[in-house]
Write a protein that holds these residues in place. Structure first.
Motif, short mmCIF file in Angstrom:
data_model
loop_
_atom_site.label_atom_id
_atom_site.label_comp_id
_atom_site.label_asym_id
_atom_site.label_seq_id
_atom_site.Cartn_x
_atom_site.Cartn_y
_atom_site.Cartn_z
N SER A 1 0.83 -1.02 -0.13
CA SER A 1 0.04 0.07 -0.04
C SER A 1 0.90 1.23 0.19
O SER A 1 1.72 1.53 0.79
CB SER A 1 -0.83 0.13 1.23
OG SER A 1 -1.57 1.19 1.28
N THR B 1 2.45 5.09 -2.60
CA THR B 1 2.12 5.85 -3.64
C THR B 1 3.23 6.00 -4.69
O THR B 1 4.30 5.64 -4.42
CB THR B 1 2.13 7.25 -3.02
OG1 THR B 1 1.16 7.38 -1.86
CG2 THR B 1 1.93 8.34 -3.91
N GLU C 1 4.27 10.17 -5.70
CA GLU C 1 3.49 11.36 -4.87
C GLU C 1 2.12 11.46 -5.42
O GLU C 1 1.47 12.62 -5.25
CB GLU C 1 4.15 12.49 -4.63
CG GLU C 1 3.78 13.33 -3.31
CD GLU C 1 4.98 14.45 -2.79
OE1 GLU C 1 4.64 15.02 -1.89
OE2 GLU C 1 5.48 14.79 -3.83
N VAL D 1 -2.25 6.79 -5.69
CA VAL D 1 -2.17 5.83 -4.39
C VAL D 1 -2.83 4.63 -4.68
O VAL D 1 -3.86 4.16 -5.55
CB VAL D 1 -3.06 6.44 -3.42
CG1 VAL D 1 -2.94 5.68 -2.08
CG2 VAL D 1 -2.55 7.89 -3.12
N GLY E 1 -7.84 2.18 -5.70
CA GLY E 1 -6.73 3.52 -5.59
C GLY E 1 -7.37 4.97 -5.69
O GLY E 1 -8.60 5.10 -5.95
N ASP F 1 3.55 3.53 2.39
CA ASP F 1 2.52 4.37 3.08
C ASP F 1 3.35 4.19 4.38
O ASP F 1 3.54 5.38 5.20
CB ASP F 1 1.32 3.75 3.60
CG ASP F 1 0.28 3.88 2.38
OD1 ASP F 1 0.37 4.73 1.32
OD2 ASP F 1 -0.79 3.48 2.43
#
Length: 197
Positions: free
Chosen positions: A52, A54, A57, A60, A109, A181
């Motif tokens: 989990s 990104t 940035e 996700v 996501g 994360d």
């Protein structure tokens, strides 16, 4: 969606994990009981390899809830009751109008630009679920006839024209990075920006 496993291999070649945490272990049997469905093989492979977190940035990827302690965390979910009741959310690209129901979407996501990334879960075989994207910029859903891994691979390679998400910051990124994360949260707690070189 026969391209999913080659797509996952392609993601493994182009996407770099930049923190110490790469991949999550998920109790898929527990997840299947909670969601009352199995999950696509390429998604399970992505979670095992990256977890989990990104991409750059911007994009996700969530993991499923497998225990009651995780309910408040951002996880795989259906659309909220408020979203289902909002007529503005039920707008589809012309080619897809009238073909799909919001109730059949499962969110895996999102993006920093507030787009929503889902599967359309109408097929009994999760490996045949296409991806649906709600673009905040276009205010409508568009459907992509591929699995999650192929969708992400084409996204980071800038192979979707027009682009499926509202932000163009991934375009031109030669070596896309993934940050879990846990590592992102730890960096911010330490007063560091984990996305700075």
């Amino acid at each position: 969606m026969s391209e999913d496993q080659p797509a996952m291999a392609g993601l493994g070649e182009v996407l770099s994990c930049i923190g110490p945490t790469c991949g999550d272990t998920v109790n898929w049997s527990a997840a299947e009981k909670i969601y009352e469905t199995a999950f696509p093989a390429d998604y399970r492979s992505f979670v095992a390899a990256f977890g989990s977190g990104t991409i750059e940035e911007m994009v996700v990827v969530f993991t499923p809830v497998v225990s009651s302690e995780e309910v408040r965390m951002v996880k795989v979910s259906r659309l909220s009751e408020a979203a289902l009741a909002d007529e503005g959310v039920n707008e589809w690209a012309p080619a897809d109008r009238g073909r799909y129901r919001l109730e059949d979407l499962l969110i895996w996501g999102g993006t920093a630009a507030a787009d929503t990334l889902c599967w359309i879960t109408t097929d009994q075989d999760p490996d045949r679920w296409p991806v649906a994207v709600y673009s905040r910029m276009n205010h409508e859903w568009s459907v992509y006839p591929c699995g999650m891994a192929e969708f992400l691979l084409k996204l980071v390679r800038n192979e979707w024209h027009p682009g499926p998400i509202s932000d163009t910051s991934l375009e031109g990124v030669a070596d896309p990075r993934f940050l879990h994360d846990k590592d992102e949260a730890a960096a911010y707690e330490a007063g560091l920006d984990p996305w700075e070189y």
